[in-house]
Write an enzyme that holds these catalytic residues in place. Structure first.
Site, mmCIF file in Angstrom:
data_model
loop_
_atom_site.group_PDB
_atom_site.id
_atom_site.type_symbol
_atom_site.label_atom_id
_atom_site.label_comp_id
_atom_site.label_asym_id
_atom_site.label_seq_id
_atom_site.Cartn_x
_atom_site.Cartn_y
_atom_site.Cartn_z
ATOM 1 N N HIS A 1 -1.049 -8.934 -2.760
ATOM 2 C CA HIS A 1 -1.923 -9.214 -1.616
ATOM 3 C C HIS A 1 -3.303 -8.622 -1.868
ATOM 4 O O HIS A 1 -3.447 -7.588 -2.524
ATOM 5 C CB HIS A 1 -1.340 -8.583 -0.349
ATOM 6 C CG HIS A 1 -0.130 -9.297 0.165
ATOM 7 N ND1 HIS A 1 1.024 -8.633 0.535
ATOM 8 C CD2 HIS A 1 0.125 -10.599 0.379
ATOM 9 C CE1 HIS A 1 1.926 -9.494 0.966
ATOM 10 N NE2 HIS A 1 1.402 -10.705 0.889
ATOM 11 N N GLY A 2 -4.339 -9.296 -1.282
ATOM 12 C CA GLY A 2 -5.687 -8.765 -1.410
ATOM 13 C C GLY A 2 -6.356 -9.321 -2.666
ATOM 14 O O GLY A 2 -5.747 -10.062 -3.446
ATOM 15 N N ASP B 1 4.297 -14.506 9.728
ATOM 16 C CA ASP B 1 4.189 -14.008 8.355
ATOM 17 C C ASP B 1 4.804 -12.614 8.218
ATOM 18 O O ASP B 1 4.614 -11.754 9.081
ATOM 19 C CB ASP B 1 2.692 -13.913 7.986
ATOM 20 C CG ASP B 1 2.474 -13.863 6.495
ATOM 21 O OD1 ASP B 1 1.369 -13.462 6.080
ATOM 22 O OD2 ASP B 1 3.406 -14.206 5.738
ATOM 23 N N HIS B 2 5.554 -12.414 7.136
ATOM 24 C CA HIS B 2 6.159 -11.109 6.832
ATOM 25 C C HIS B 2 6.883 -10.532 8.042
ATOM 26 O O HIS B 2 6.674 -9.364 8.405
ATOM 27 C CB HIS B 2 5.089 -10.136 6.307
ATOM 28 C CG HIS B 2 4.601 -10.494 4.944
ATOM 29 N ND1 HIS B 2 5.359 -10.310 3.806
ATOM 30 C CD2 HIS B 2 3.458 -11.082 4.532
ATOM 31 C CE1 HIS B 2 4.690 -10.745 2.751
ATOM 32 N NE2 HIS B 2 3.534 -11.219 3.156
HETATM 33 O O1 G3H Z 1 1.093 -13.311 3.603
HETATM 34 C C1 G3H Z 1 -0.099 -13.527 3.391
HETATM 35 C C2 G3H Z 1 -0.589 -13.771 2.047
HETATM 36 O O2 G3H Z 1 0.327 -13.389 1.099
HETATM 37 C C3 G3H Z 1 -2.005 -13.409 1.856
HETATM 38 O O3 G3H Z 1 -2.336 -12.910 0.601
HETATM 39 O O4 G3H Z 1 -4.530 -11.941 1.355
HETATM 40 O O5 G3H Z 1 -3.929 -12.049 -1.064
HETATM 41 O O6 G3H Z 1 -4.489 -14.134 0.180
HETATM 42 P P1 G3H Z 1 -3.899 -12.740 0.254
HETATM 43 ZN ZN ZN Z 2 2.119 -12.281 1.960
#
Ligand code: G3H
Ligand code: ZN
Length: 281
Positions: free
Chosen positions: A176-177, A81-82
């Protein structure tokens, strides 16, 4: 079984549904997610984020996922991820990741294209898939502070024609979050991206706390992968808090896992709509 992002998103496209991307952080969260996946019989993307990498967990998490994926017929994607660049992508591909994200959303377009192409070529040499990003995601994830830039539609076709990613994350006002107030998404940008030549399946980051009707509308318009991390971590921590006082270790972990599984089941039912995964007889 372990498979690639491209495989599961091709399936999602056929079903007009979305595949969940759940971030994993330890054995218990992997087990809790897979309990929900087995109950709902739906493909899943198990994602290792920059926080888990910084915490030195990537080798162990990849071994656990490969082992657990080998014990089920359900399609499982092991995903970075990322991702921050070529070297990190190579490191995880050597560990058996089947798909990687390169997040060049805060770079100038030309630089994002240049590095994304390099990582795409690398991933292809492993038979793996790549997700890229245009328009940055707001909020904070694993200590990474996002931008809040809506995807610039004039950049999408040049990017897709130059890189041909297997999936494209776009900024539409998502963050995010947990959201402090209900988010407002620019749904027209999803519509516009979907009209573009050779557009790959679209990705929504920041799934936690997004109202269900907004998720349903995003899927109707063409979002095929939805990322959730914060809600799972909150569920796990709440489960621990609710039981740690009893000082009974395994019942405490079991309760925390059940809280995570409940979120996983709710998200899968929301993302799949009425679709069924063929593997289920
Ligand atoms: O890359 C991970 C996600 O974009 C997580 O986003 O923590 O808001 O669910 P979130
Ligand atoms: Zn993300």
């Amino acid at each position: 079984m372990l498979t690639t992002l491209k495989d599961v998103l091709t399936f999602a496209e056929e079903k007009n549904a979305a595949i969940p991307h759940f971030n994993i952080d330890n054995l218990e969260t992997i087990e809790a997610i897979m309990d929900g996946v087995e109950a709902e019989q739906w493909p899943v993307i198990l994602s290792v984020g920059q926080g888990a990498i910084k915490a030195g967990q990537v080798v162990y998490l990849s071994d656990l996922v490969k082992r657990i994926a080998s014990e089920t017929d359900i399609p499982v994607v092991l995903f970075l991820d990322h991702g921050i660049g070529y070297e990190q992508a190579k490191m995880v591909l050597d560990l058996g990741f089947t798909s990687v994200m390169f997040d060049g959303s805060r770079l100038p377009l030309e630089e994002n294209i240049r590095i994304s192409r390099q990582v795409k070529e690398l991933a292809e040499s492993y038979g793996a898939s790549i997700e890229c990003e245009l328009g940055s995601i707001g909020g904070v994830e694993d200590g990474m502070k996002g931008g809040h830039n809506l995807v610039d539609l004039s950049q999408v076709e040049p990017f897709v024609q130059a890189v041909h990613p297997d999936a494209l994350a776009i900024g539409i006002g998502n963050a995010h979050g947990m959201y402090k107030a209900a988010p407002s998404f620019d749904f027209d940008r999803i519509r516009a991206c979907r009209q573009m030549k050779d557009i790959p399946p679209l990705v929504l980051h920041g799934g936690s706390g997004t109202p269900d009707p907004m998720i349903r509308k995003a899927i109707e318009l063409g979002i095929r992968k939805i990322n959730v991390a914060t809600e799972l971590r909150m569920a796990f921590m709440e489960g621990l808090e609710e039981t740690v006082g009893k000082r009974d270790f395994y019942p405490m972990l079991k309760h925390a896992k059940e809280k995570v599984t409940a979120v996983v089941v709710q998200k899968i039912r929301l993302f799949r709509g009425s679709a069924v995964w063929e593997g289920k007889e």
